[in-house]
Motif scaffolding. Structure first.
Motif, PDB file in Angstrom:
ATOM      1  N   ASP A 108       0.195  -9.344 -14.350  1.00  0.00           N
ATOM      2  CA  ASP A 108       1.596  -9.047 -14.036  1.00  0.00           C
ATOM      3  C   ASP A 108       2.050  -9.792 -12.789  1.00  0.00           C
ATOM      4  O   ASP A 108       1.286  -9.909 -11.828  1.00  0.00           O
ATOM      5  N   VAL A 109       3.288 -10.221 -12.852  1.00  0.00           N
ATOM      6  CA  VAL A 109       3.903 -10.924 -11.719  1.00  0.00           C
ATOM      7  C   VAL A 109       5.258 -10.270 -11.470  1.00  0.00           C
ATOM      8  O   VAL A 109       5.948  -9.882 -12.417  1.00  0.00           O
ATOM      9  N   VAL A 110       5.635 -10.120 -10.226  1.00  0.00           N
ATOM     10  CA  VAL A 110       6.972  -9.589  -9.930  1.00  0.00           C
ATOM     11  C   VAL A 110       7.961 -10.726 -10.162  1.00  0.00           C
ATOM     12  O   VAL A 110       7.789 -11.815  -9.625  1.00  0.00           O
ATOM     13  N   ARG A 111       8.972 -10.448 -10.978  1.00  0.00           N
ATOM     14  CA  ARG A 111       9.853 -11.546 -11.406  1.00  0.00           C
ATOM     15  C   ARG A 111      11.277 -11.297 -10.927  1.00  0.00           C
ATOM     16  O   ARG A 111      11.777 -10.184 -11.044  1.00  0.00           O
ATOM     17  N   VAL A 112      11.893 -12.328 -10.392  1.00  0.00           N
ATOM     18  CA  VAL A 112      13.324 -12.213 -10.040  1.00  0.00           C
ATOM     19  C   VAL A 112      14.103 -13.270 -10.825  1.00  0.00           C
ATOM     20  O   VAL A 112      13.539 -14.296 -11.203  1.00  0.00           O
ATOM     21  N   PRO A 113      15.394 -13.010 -11.085  1.00  0.00           N
ATOM     22  CA  PRO A 113      16.140 -13.943 -11.940  1.00  0.00           C
ATOM     23  C   PRO A 113      16.402 -15.285 -11.266  1.00  0.00           C
ATOM     24  O   PRO A 113      16.661 -15.346 -10.065  1.00  0.00           O
TER      25      PRO A 113
END
Ligand SMILES: Cc1ncc(COP(=O)(O)O)c(C=O)c1O
Length: 463
Positions: free
Chosen positions: A189-194
């Motif tokens: 899992d990776v923290v994703r931002v737009p």
């Protein structure tokens, strides 16, 4: 120069025979094999300056720098001769617990060229591994930093649409949904931002309000994750495989500043944009933001040989020191790490960049290309043209107003690029984004040829 040298193709290569063997034995990367032959692939026998030469002796301007890595043209005499001289010494010796002359010389040169405090060079073999190395380094760094005080830092933050390569770690970090669907069970899992794209945005926004929104989400998310973040990873300059998506003014600065605020590491993936394509040797110099880890590959050897480098700060490096039995060693290394031929090619590439002051001339080239592209801007199918240095993405759409894409099955991008080939230009699109990333030695005449060919392709396929 190289352009005028003979490009006679050795007669022993028979096109028909090679095509049969190609179809029978080869499995091409990122290639839908079922339509491979129908799309009339090039069969390259040699290269010369900015041109590829096929087995029939036909020349094609290399409009994508052989997948964004060829920096100074093919058969560049200085690089050819550096590789040949190195061959007279040795092709390869392991760097595991050992060293070699060109590996040392290149590390020193890169460390001196990179902005402070990037002082250490760790080699690997591709852009993907340069990023994978940076991830592992960041994770292990936090375990060993200040006696594990911050060891809860295990998370990475990346952007949607990001592409960082194809190894399991770099795919995890990337934000491309299709790859996540295919390889999901292997990924972390990776923290994703737009991605703060300025072309398409959800209803209720305008371009500036959406970009502001994305910047706020990015800042908020980094602050929320705070002490859990090992590193924030981004492609500075543009998101390449996403279609040369550029960032709004000030975005990278804010990303760097909030990353520093929470104490996480900042990783720049300059695999595509590094080594001069931005107009500076490293894009981080153009952006005025220095990361803790900087990933280089592609153009590092001028596009000759698979060599990559992950540059690290002295602070990161020092966290890996200690008695061998303490287990603080960086546990990573490939057989061909720091390959001597690759290092020799990279040293020669840096020599050419410096001796010919190529980066000083780049703003003029970028300007010329920008003006040459002007004539495409009014074409109904051209949704947006994005340029950063000598990298361009021309997004083709079925409706300019609504930005409606063409149906994927129409394969508009590949057809436009195929048609550009009739004007002697080789291109490889990203879906319906026509990408231009020529060698930085491209002349004005060749730039005109490049843009003419794209215009011809668009006219022929889309009317
Ligand atoms: C930004 C970026 N990172 C990483 C990679 C992966 O590099 P490689 O194909 O050499 O593994 C690429 C390739 O296009 C890239 O554009």
């Amino acid at each position: 120069m190289a352009e005028t040298r003979s490009h006679r193709v050795p007669s022993r290569w028979d096109r028909h025979q090679l095509e049969q063997w190609d179809d029978r034995y080869l499995w091409h990367p990122f290639t839908p094999q079922s339509v491979y032959r129908e799309e009339e692939p090039l069969l390259i026998a040699s290269g010369e300056g900015c041109y590829l030469v096929d087995v029939d002796g036909k020349r094609y301007l290399d409009g994508v720098g052989s997948l964004w890595c060829n920096l100074l043209g093919h058969r560049r005499p200085e690089i050819d001769s550096a590789v040949r001289s190195q061959l007279d010494q040795i092709a390869h010796a392991t760097l595991l617990g050992n060293s070699s002359v060109p590996a040392i010389r290149l590390a020193r040169r890169l460390a001196k060229l990179a902005p402070d405090p990037l002082t250490r060079v760790f080699y690997s073999d591709s852009g993907s591994t340069a990023v994978e190395v940076a991830l592992k380094m960041a994770l292990q760094f936090w375990q060993q930093h200040a006696e594990g005080e911050q060891s809860e830092r295990k998370l990475f933050l990346g952007l949607s649409e990001a592409y960082h390569g194809d190894t399991v770690g770099s795919v995890s970090l990337g934000g491309i949904d299709l790859f996540h669907r295919r390889f999901g069970p292997l990924l972390f899992d990776v923290v994703r931002v737009p991605s703060p794209t300025g072309y398409r945005w959800p209803e209720g926004f305008t371009a500036p309000t959406y970009q502001r929104h994305c910047t706020e989400v990015m800042e908020r998310t980094i602050r929320e994750q705070g002490q859990r973040l090992a590193a924030v990873v981004v492609e500075p300059g543009f998101q390449g495989a996403a279609g040369i998506l550029t960032y709004p003014e000030g975005y990278l600065e804010r990303l760097a500043s909030v990353t520093r605020e929470v104490g996480a590491l900042l990783i720049f993936d300059e695999v595509a944009v590094g080594m001069g394509r931005s107009g500076s040797l490293f894009a981080c110099q153009r952006e005025g933001v220095v990361p803790d880890l900087l990933c280089l590959a592609k153009g590092l050897t001028g596009g000759y040989l698979p060599l990559a480098a992950t540059l690290a700060t002295e602070e990161i490096y020092e966290a890996f020191l200690g008695a061998p039995e303490a287990g603080r060693t960086f546990f990573h290394g490939h057989t061909y790490t720091g390959n001597a031929l690759g290092c020799a090619a990279a040293l020669a590439t840096l020599d050419v960049l410096e001796n010919e002051r190529l980066l000083e001339g780049l703003p003029l080239k970028c300007d010329y290309l920008r003006r040459a592209l002007d004539r495409l801007r009014s074409r109904p199918a051209v949704g947006q043209i994005r340029q950063y240095g000598l990298a361009v993405g021309i997004e083709l759409v079925s409706d300019r107003k609504t930005k409606e894409p063409f149906p994927a099955a129409d394969r508009v991008g590949p057809r436009v690029c195929r048609s550009a080939r009739d004007r002697g230009v080789f291109l490889r699109p990203l879906g319906d984004v026509v990408v231009l990333m020529p060698p930085i030695t491209i002349s004005r005449r060749q730039t005109d040829q490049l843009v003419d060919a794209v215009e011809h392709g668009i006219r022929e396929v889309l009317g």
